[in-house]
Design an enzyme around this catalytic site. Structure first.
Site, short mmCIF file in Angstrom:
data_model
loop_
_atom_site.label_atom_id
_atom_site.label_comp_id
_atom_site.label_asym_id
_atom_site.label_seq_id
_atom_site.Cartn_x
_atom_site.Cartn_y
_atom_site.Cartn_z
N TYR A 29 -23.71 3.58 -4.09
CA TYR A 29 -22.21 4.38 -4.26
C TYR A 29 -22.49 5.27 -5.54
CZ TYR A 29 -20.13 1.85 -0.55
OH TYR A 29 -19.90 1.38 0.63
N ARG A 84 0.83 -1.29 -0.05
CA ARG A 84 -0.09 0.09 -0.08
C ARG A 84 0.95 1.45 0.04
NH1 ARG A 84 -3.08 2.25 4.33
NH2 ARG A 84 -5.28 2.68 3.62
O1 CP3 Z 1 -12.51 -9.68 0.84
C1 CP3 Z 1 -11.38 -9.35 0.40
O2 CP3 Z 1 -10.35 -9.56 1.01
C2 CP3 Z 1 -11.32 -9.36 -1.41
C3 CP3 Z 1 -11.19 -7.65 -1.42
C4 CP3 Z 1 -12.21 -6.61 -1.44
C5 CP3 Z 1 -11.99 -5.38 -1.00
N1 CP3 Z 1 -13.37 -4.71 -1.08
C6 CP3 Z 1 -10.73 -4.92 -1.05
C7 CP3 Z 1 -10.67 -3.57 -0.50
C8 CP3 Z 1 -13.81 -7.02 -1.34
C9 CP3 Z 1 -14.61 -8.33 -1.51
C10 CP3 Z 1 -14.31 -5.72 -1.33
C11 CP3 Z 1 -15.75 -5.63 -1.19
C12 CP3 Z 1 -16.42 -4.43 -1.04
N2 CP3 Z 1 -15.96 -2.95 -1.22
C13 CP3 Z 1 -17.58 -4.00 -0.26
C14 CP3 Z 1 -18.57 -5.22 0.15
C15 CP3 Z 1 -18.00 -5.65 1.36
C16 CP3 Z 1 -18.35 -4.95 2.62
O3 CP3 Z 1 -17.15 -4.75 3.39
O4 CP3 Z 1 -19.36 -4.49 2.93
C17 CP3 Z 1 -17.66 -2.72 -0.16
C18 CP3 Z 1 -19.04 -1.99 0.47
C19 CP3 Z 1 -16.74 -2.13 -0.97
C20 CP3 Z 1 -16.52 -0.48 -1.03
C21 CP3 Z 1 -15.31 -0.03 -0.45
N3 CP3 Z 1 -13.85 -0.33 -0.67
C22 CP3 Z 1 -15.28 0.77 0.76
C23 CP3 Z 1 -16.30 1.15 1.56
C24 CP3 Z 1 -13.85 0.70 0.96
C25 CP3 Z 1 -12.97 1.84 2.04
C26 CP3 Z 1 -13.40 1.34 3.45
C27 CP3 Z 1 -12.62 -0.03 3.84
O5 CP3 Z 1 -13.25 -0.76 4.11
O6 CP3 Z 1 -11.38 0.21 3.57
C28 CP3 Z 1 -13.12 0.20 -0.03
C29 CP3 Z 1 -11.82 0.00 -0.19
C30 CP3 Z 1 -11.08 -1.45 0.11
N4 CP3 Z 1 -11.50 -2.45 -0.82
C31 CP3 Z 1 -10.02 -1.68 0.69
C32 CP3 Z 1 -9.48 -3.05 0.69
C33 CP3 Z 1 -8.66 -3.92 0.86
C34 CP3 Z 1 -9.05 -0.81 1.65
C35 CP3 Z 1 -8.11 -0.01 0.90
C36 CP3 Z 1 -6.90 0.55 1.55
O7 CP3 Z 1 -7.07 1.34 2.24
O8 CP3 Z 1 -5.85 -0.17 1.22
#
Ligand code: CP3
Length: 366
Positions: free
Chosen positions: A176, A63
């Protein structure tokens, strides 16, 4: 006599049938898939939602060097991150490192991920005019990097565990696309559905069509099962959930039913567990606000339940985690059960706590 279980390692009991099935699927560990199919397994499978993420120092190191969508769009980085929890925590399945928001991106909306703010879509959909800015894309033109990442991950996993593909449910994606950012209530997204229902249904159908093509292509590229994330399903009443969310999830499950196993996770939508079961999905994710027995009563016996450990409880001392996990496993009982959290793992969970969760499931004897 051949079908008597015999010991291969200290931990695992196999029958000749198990070995044959595992040989045919090319997977050394197919506990998750067999549980989804309703077959007997030697033990309960375990994985964690959002397991590829910030609680892992190895993820945080990548990251530092690369932006979020850079990591998502680069198949070798996505593969590396996908496999981290398999190597470091010992889960029984990998879930592709990607995000549900690649779908609105592929449909033509800009999506940014802003540190400490989460996702931002600077030009959200509000009017009929806005709908002209988006389309149902050719997924091979827009999301080929996902399919490349799947192929590479399958190669690198080399049959160790199954690979889970995923997409957001159309309602959660609409949240979103319309609200333009995260929200506790998604009030603007709801208002959009209630005040401009025709427009909302047009948008939901476009997202559904894109998602069907996207998930079918994920299956073709090699994922072993798919999960539909409806993170915001619980914001809707039962009737609205049926009309705005489940109607479209049903289309997706129907389109995929001959091609793969499907898990639906609609957080908070406990009132619709029975209707979700009737879609024909093989798995149902549940959160910690419903008791295992109540969920089983709603869902009936013919679907696998997945969940439902409160992610914040992974912040407890390890002996408490072990005790509470055992209690959860006992409540779910034998068969048709996949151990998981009730929502994604939190970034501040110590890795050894995540490992304690997984190890407690793996060594548990019902
Ligand atoms: O599950 C896994 O490890 C696979 C990867 C995965 C990510 N997002 C990676 C990610 C999956 C399956 C998701 C799904 C996702 N993304 C959802 C549905 C699941 C849930 O938690 O409700 C939603 C609502 C999102 C949208 C999203 N993406 C948000 C709200 C955020 C920011 C907040 C957060 O939880 O970090 C992300 C970013 C995101 N997606 C990160 C990761 C690892 C964090 C990014 C970072 O800061 O490095």
């Amino acid at each position: 006599m051949l079908n008597k279980p015999f010991n291969i390692s200290k931990l695992t009991l196999f029958t000749i049938d198990d070995l044959l099935i595992q040989f045919m699927s090319g997977l050394k560990n197919d506990l998750l898939l067999r549980t989804l199919r309703g077959e007997q397994t030697e033990r309960i499978p375990v994985w964690m939602m959002r397991q590829a993420g910030r609680y892992l120092p190895e993820y945080r190191a990548l990251r530092e060097k690369y932006g979020f969508f850079e990591r998502v769009q680069n198949p070798s980085l996505a593969t590396e991150i996908t496999i981290q929890p398999v190597d470091l925590v010992g889960v029984d399945a990998a879930i592709l490192f990607s995000d549900i928001l690649v779908v609105p991106q592929a449909m033509g909306l800009e999506v940014q991920l802003i540190e400490s703010k989460g996702p931002v879509l600077p030009d959200p959909i509000k009017t009929q005019e806005d709908l002209k800015r988006i389309r149902v894309p050719d997924v091979h033109e827009t999301l080929q990097y996902v399919f490349d990442a799947i192929k590479l991950t399958k190669q690198e996993l080399n049959g160790r565990v199954p690979l889970i593909g995923f997409a957001g449910a159309p309602w959660t994606i609409l949240c979103y696309m319309v609200q333009g950012k995260g929200s506790k209530t998604f009030d603007e997204a709801k208002a959009f559905c209630y005040t401009q229902p025709e427009l909302a249904h047009q948008l939901l159908q476009m997202i559904t069509d894109t998602t069907i093509a996207y998930l079918k292509a994920q299956v073709k590229a090699g994922v072993d099962t798919v999960q539909i994330f409806d993170s915001w399903g619980g914001l809707l009443s039962k009737d609205d959930f049926e009309n705005i969310s489940l109607k479209y999830i049903r289309q997706i499950v129907h389109a995929l039913k001959d091609e793969t196993l499907v898990i639906i996770f609609a957080k908070g939508a406990w009132h619709s567990l029975q209707s979700m079961t009737e879609t024909g999905a093989q798995g149902l994710g549940i959160d910690w606000c419903i008791e295992p027995q109540t969920a089983r009563n709603f869902a009936g016996p013919n679907i696998s339940l997945q969940g439902n450990f409160d992610p914040a409880k992974l912040l407890s001392p390890i002996p408490v985690i072990q005790k509470e996990v055992k209690q959860m496993l006992t409540s779910f009982g034998k068969g048709r059960y996949i151990a998981n959290l009730g929502h994604g793992i939190l970034p501040n969970v110590p890795v050894d706590h995540a490992r304690a969760f997984v190890d407690t499931v793996k060594t548990f004897n019902l």
